[in-house]
Each structure stands twice: as C-alpha cells, then as structure tokens.
Design a protein around this motif. Sequence first.
Motif, PDB file in Angstrom:
ATOM      1  N   UNK A 101      15.050   7.313  -1.406  1.00  0.00           N
ATOM      2  CA  UNK A 101      14.193   8.014  -0.453  1.00  0.00           C
ATOM      3  C   UNK A 101      13.782   9.383  -1.003  1.00  0.00           C
ATOM      4  N   UNK A 102      14.755  10.087  -1.619  1.00  0.00           N
ATOM      5  CA  UNK A 102      14.480  11.435  -2.144  1.00  0.00           C
ATOM      6  C   UNK A 102      13.465  11.424  -3.283  1.00  0.00           C
ATOM      7  N   UNK A 103      13.386  10.320  -4.013  1.00  0.00           N
ATOM      8  CA  UNK A 103      12.452  10.237  -5.152  1.00  0.00           C
ATOM      9  C   UNK A 103      11.171   9.492  -4.788  1.00  0.00           C
ATOM     10  N   UNK A 104      10.988   9.155  -3.526  1.00  0.00           N
ATOM     11  CA  UNK A 104       9.826   8.355  -3.127  1.00  0.00           C
ATOM     12  C   UNK A 104       8.510   9.045  -3.449  1.00  0.00           C
ATOM     13  N   UNK A 105       8.514  10.397  -3.463  1.00  0.00           N
ATOM     14  CA  UNK A 105       7.262  11.110  -3.762  1.00  0.00           C
ATOM     15  C   UNK A 105       6.804  10.866  -5.199  1.00  0.00           C
ATOM     16  N   UNK A 121      16.320  -2.456   3.811  1.00  0.00           N
ATOM     17  CA  UNK A 121      17.249  -3.366   4.485  1.00  0.00           C
ATOM     18  C   UNK A 121      17.552  -4.604   3.641  1.00  0.00           C
ATOM     19  N   UNK A 122      16.717  -4.876   2.646  1.00  0.00           N
ATOM     20  CA  UNK A 122      16.900  -6.053   1.794  1.00  0.00           C
ATOM     21  C   UNK A 122      17.489  -5.721   0.426  1.00  0.00           C
ATOM     22  N   UNK A 123      17.701  -4.438   0.155  1.00  0.00           N
ATOM     23  CA  UNK A 123      18.137  -4.028  -1.172  1.00  0.00           C
ATOM     24  C   UNK A 123      19.654  -3.921  -1.267  1.00  0.00           C
ATOM     25  N   UNK A 124      20.151  -4.242  -2.465  1.00  0.00           N
ATOM     26  CA  UNK A 124      21.557  -4.046  -2.793  1.00  0.00           C
ATOM     27  C   UNK A 124      21.610  -2.977  -3.879  1.00  0.00           C
ATOM     28  N   UNK A 125      22.323  -1.895  -3.618  1.00  0.00           N
ATOM     29  CA  UNK A 125      22.367  -0.778  -4.559  1.00  0.00           C
ATOM     30  C   UNK A 125      23.523  -0.932  -5.536  1.00  0.00           C
ATOM     31  N   UNK A 168      10.600   3.702 -15.254  1.00  0.00           N
ATOM     32  CA  UNK A 168      11.701   2.838 -14.821  1.00  0.00           C
ATOM     33  C   UNK A 168      12.927   3.715 -14.578  1.00  0.00           C
ATOM     34  N   UNK A 169      13.605   3.518 -13.459  1.00  0.00           N
ATOM     35  CA  UNK A 169      14.860   4.242 -13.243  1.00  0.00           C
ATOM     36  C   UNK A 169      15.769   3.437 -12.330  1.00  0.00           C
ATOM     37  N   UNK A 170      17.031   3.828 -12.291  1.00  0.00           N
ATOM     38  CA  UNK A 170      18.027   3.158 -11.469  1.00  0.00           C
ATOM     39  C   UNK A 170      18.354   4.043 -10.268  1.00  0.00           C
ATOM     40  N   UNK A 171      18.025   3.545  -9.075  1.00  0.00           N
ATOM     41  CA  UNK A 171      18.367   4.260  -7.830  1.00  0.00           C
ATOM     42  C   UNK A 171      19.764   3.823  -7.410  1.00  0.00           C
ATOM     43  N   UNK A 172      20.698   4.749  -7.436  1.00  0.00           N
ATOM     44  CA  UNK A 172      22.098   4.381  -7.209  1.00  0.00           C
ATOM     45  C   UNK A 172      22.437   4.203  -5.737  1.00  0.00           C
ATOM     46  N   UNK A 173      21.644   4.795  -4.848  1.00  0.00           N
ATOM     47  CA  UNK A 173      21.885   4.602  -3.424  1.00  0.00           C
ATOM     48  C   UNK A 173      20.587   4.838  -2.651  1.00  0.00           C
ATOM     49  N   UNK A 174      20.660   4.618  -1.338  1.00  0.00           N
ATOM     50  CA  UNK A 174      19.479   4.718  -0.481  1.00  0.00           C
ATOM     51  C   UNK A 174      18.906   6.130  -0.490  1.00  0.00           C
ATOM     52  N   UNK A 199       0.814  -1.207   0.000  1.00  0.00           N
ATOM     53  CA  UNK A 199       0.000   0.000   0.000  1.00  0.00           C
ATOM     54  C   UNK A 199       0.846   1.255   0.000  1.00  0.00           C
ATOM     55  N   UNK A 200       0.182   2.404  -0.281  1.00  0.00           N
ATOM     56  CA  UNK A 200       0.869   3.682  -0.385  1.00  0.00           C
ATOM     57  C   UNK A 200       0.655   4.584   0.823  1.00  0.00           C
ATOM     58  N   UNK A 201      -0.096   4.129   1.815  1.00  0.00           N
ATOM     59  CA  UNK A 201      -0.496   5.027   2.904  1.00  0.00           C
ATOM     60  C   UNK A 201       0.701   5.628   3.636  1.00  0.00           C
ATOM     61  N   UNK A 202       1.760   4.832   3.804  1.00  0.00           N
ATOM     62  CA  UNK A 202       2.974   5.351   4.430  1.00  0.00           C
ATOM     63  C   UNK A 202       4.164   4.819   3.650  1.00  0.00           C
ATOM     64  N   UNK A 203       4.286   5.297   2.405  1.00  0.00           N
ATOM     65  CA  UNK A 203       5.265   4.752   1.476  1.00  0.00           C
ATOM     66  C   UNK A 203       6.687   4.948   1.964  1.00  0.00           C
ATOM     67  N   UNK A 204       6.966   6.073   2.581  1.00  0.00           N
ATOM     68  CA  UNK A 204       8.324   6.348   3.042  1.00  0.00           C
ATOM     69  C   UNK A 204       8.759   5.319   4.085  1.00  0.00           C
ATOM     70  N   UNK A 205       7.841   4.995   5.014  1.00  0.00           N
ATOM     71  CA  UNK A 205       8.152   3.975   6.019  1.00  0.00           C
ATOM     72  C   UNK A 205       8.353   2.623   5.366  1.00  0.00           C
ATOM     73  N   UNK A 206       7.502   2.309   4.364  1.00  0.00           N
ATOM     74  CA  UNK A 206       7.624   1.047   3.639  1.00  0.00           C
ATOM     75  C   UNK A 206       8.968   0.943   2.943  1.00  0.00           C
ATOM     76  N   UNK A 207       9.397   2.030   2.301  1.00  0.00           N
ATOM     77  CA  UNK A 207      10.670   2.025   1.591  1.00  0.00           C
ATOM     78  C   UNK A 207      11.832   1.802   2.552  1.00  0.00           C
TER      79      UNK A 207
END
Length: 357
Positions: free
Chosen positions: A199-203, A170-174, A189-195, A157-165
């Motif tokens: 987070x900055x693009x979560x919106x 913790x399971x992602x490898x960048x 589609x995009x490549x997130x190079x780091x955490x 769900x999207x209700x608290x996406x930032x918390x979900x991300x």
Amino acid sequence: MTTGSTTVFDSNLIWFMSNGSTDVSAAGLSTTMPIVFLQSHSKVEIQQTMSKICKERGVKFRWVHFEDVVISIEYGSLGLRIKGKKIKYFPLVAMVRVPAAHLKADSEITVLRHLELIGCRLINPSSAILKCVNKVWTFQELAGNGFPLPNTFSYGGHSNLLTTLKTVDTNLVYPVVVKNCRGYQGQSVFLARDRMQLIDTSHLLKHESPYLFQQYIRESHGRDVRVIVIGEKIVGAMLRQSSDGRMQSNCAAGGRGELYQLPPEGEKLALDVARCLRLDICGIDLLVNNDGSFWICEVNCNPGFKHFNTALQMNVAESITELALQELERLREVRKLSTVTVADTSDYYSDHGDSCP
C-alpha cells in the motif's frame, strides 16, 4: 493477400526488421551491401552474423528500419515504401527483432500485419509477438493448458489504484512479487513483504502500463533458468543467479550466468510453451523448485543473447540465421507447387493444430 494487382516476391531475399538506427560504417559492415542498420551491440552482432552467412549462401540480406517504412493501400492493393522508394519485390522471409516492452500495437504491429497480409513469412509472427508484449497476456494464453503458472493478479485501470490494491489484497499471499506488465531486464520488479509495504508503495505503480501481483516462489529466490528455443529446438539453457541477494537474477541487472543441464521435463515444458504461443524464437524463464520441478516465470519473444553466448560459448545468431534460411527454402518449395504468386505461410503451424499441447 493483396487484391487488384500481383505481389512479386524475391525468393532469394531476407529482411531483418527492427527499430532504432545506427551508422552502417560505425558497425564495421560494408556499405555496399543492401543493408539498413540499427542500434545496440547485440543487434549489430546478430546482424553481422546473419549478413555474413547469407552472403556465403548467396542470399541477399537487407536491414529494414521501422521508422523508414510507409505502408499503403492504393487502388485496392497493399503496398510499401522504404525511405520513400516503392518496394517492387518483397522478401519471402522477414526476421523481426523488436523489444516487446517498447512495441506499439498501432505502429510496428501494423507494419508487420501489413507484410503478413502481403504474404511475407515473419519470424516471429505478429500474433505471437503480441502474446508476449504484456506478461499478463502471456499467462492468459498459457492458462487452462496444464502449464505450471504462479498465481497472478492484475487490474483494469489506474483511476483508483489504492482501492483496487485493497480489493486485490484479499487474494494475495505475502510476500508477493510485483512486476510491471511491460517490464524488461529485471526492471520495475520488487518483492512486497507485507500488505503495508504494498500500500505504501502504490504511488510508484501509477505508470502507463499496469502491474501484476504474483505468487512468490521462495525456493527460486535470486535464480532462474533462461531457455532459448529456436525453430522448435532447444538451443541451450543458462542458470542465472543474483550476485547481491536480490530477487532479480537477470544478467543485465548484475546477475551471473552459467551453463545449465536442462532435464527432459524442462525441455518438454519449454518446447510446449513455445509451441502454444507459436513462437519461432523465444527465451523462456523458468523458476526452479528444490525438487527440480519448474514454474513458468516469463516468456520473451525478443531475448538478448550477449550473456547467453558468453555463458554457453556459442553464437545464437547462427541458429537464428539457419532457421531463416530453412524457412526461405521451404517457401521456395511451396511456391514451386503453387499456382499463385503470393506465398502461403499458413501451413507452417498446420501440424500443431490450433490448441496448446
């Protein structure tokens, strides 16, 4: 199967079903043919090929537009109307061309299920189409069957996406690949190079469809292989490469396509995937390692053929039409051997069982 009345089939009729509309004369086709028309150039090209071959074989061909269809359950029986006219004779075979990204389970799928319950053989079946509507749904079907799948995460769900991300993080490898689960043609589609970038693009991820976060296959950056499978046969394979260094290699996004000689292990993988998902027609995108091994990237139940035809100097619509005509002939034989008037389509997959290879 319908109840309360007898369903009557025209054993010499094929329907082509899709959404969108366009003027028949504008597409360069005769208005005297029993055809209902729709939109993009690629669909028009397929429709023109199918109508031409069907006419040569003496098979009636009609284009059916979803927005013109009304389904009914009257007096205990299933019925259908097109442009207000009640259908008396149903096709044994109906070809379906609906972009999975735009497909709605409560509209187009409802119509397709209705036809299947009446007894029509759909190419592709509605259940197979649903498996490709969402990229995570596709991977859910393939998981547990030995397929090479990149590690993939999504959410509920999207209700608290930032918390979900932050939880998923913790399971992602960048770097990690971020995709809209219903995206198409390399969009969203995009490549997130780091955490921090993620987070900055979560919106940007707050859309009607969820996103997935997928293992980045560095060796296949900017390139993949599109394999077209029709009727359990490999039609061809195309190497797609980015023209600007981006991760996306889709030709619709500016990528270049060229003929690719798919090795036997790649052919087996593509055929096993199509068989597992029970798709008659599909485009399977494979990521390529330096050692020649493959990862499954995506599966498209409604692949485009424009760039594929150009790169391989072929007309995929001819293979699609041959599949439809073969199924029509097969079902004619089924009806000759059957004492019921409703066509039995369940035997098509009986040789493959209920599980993936």
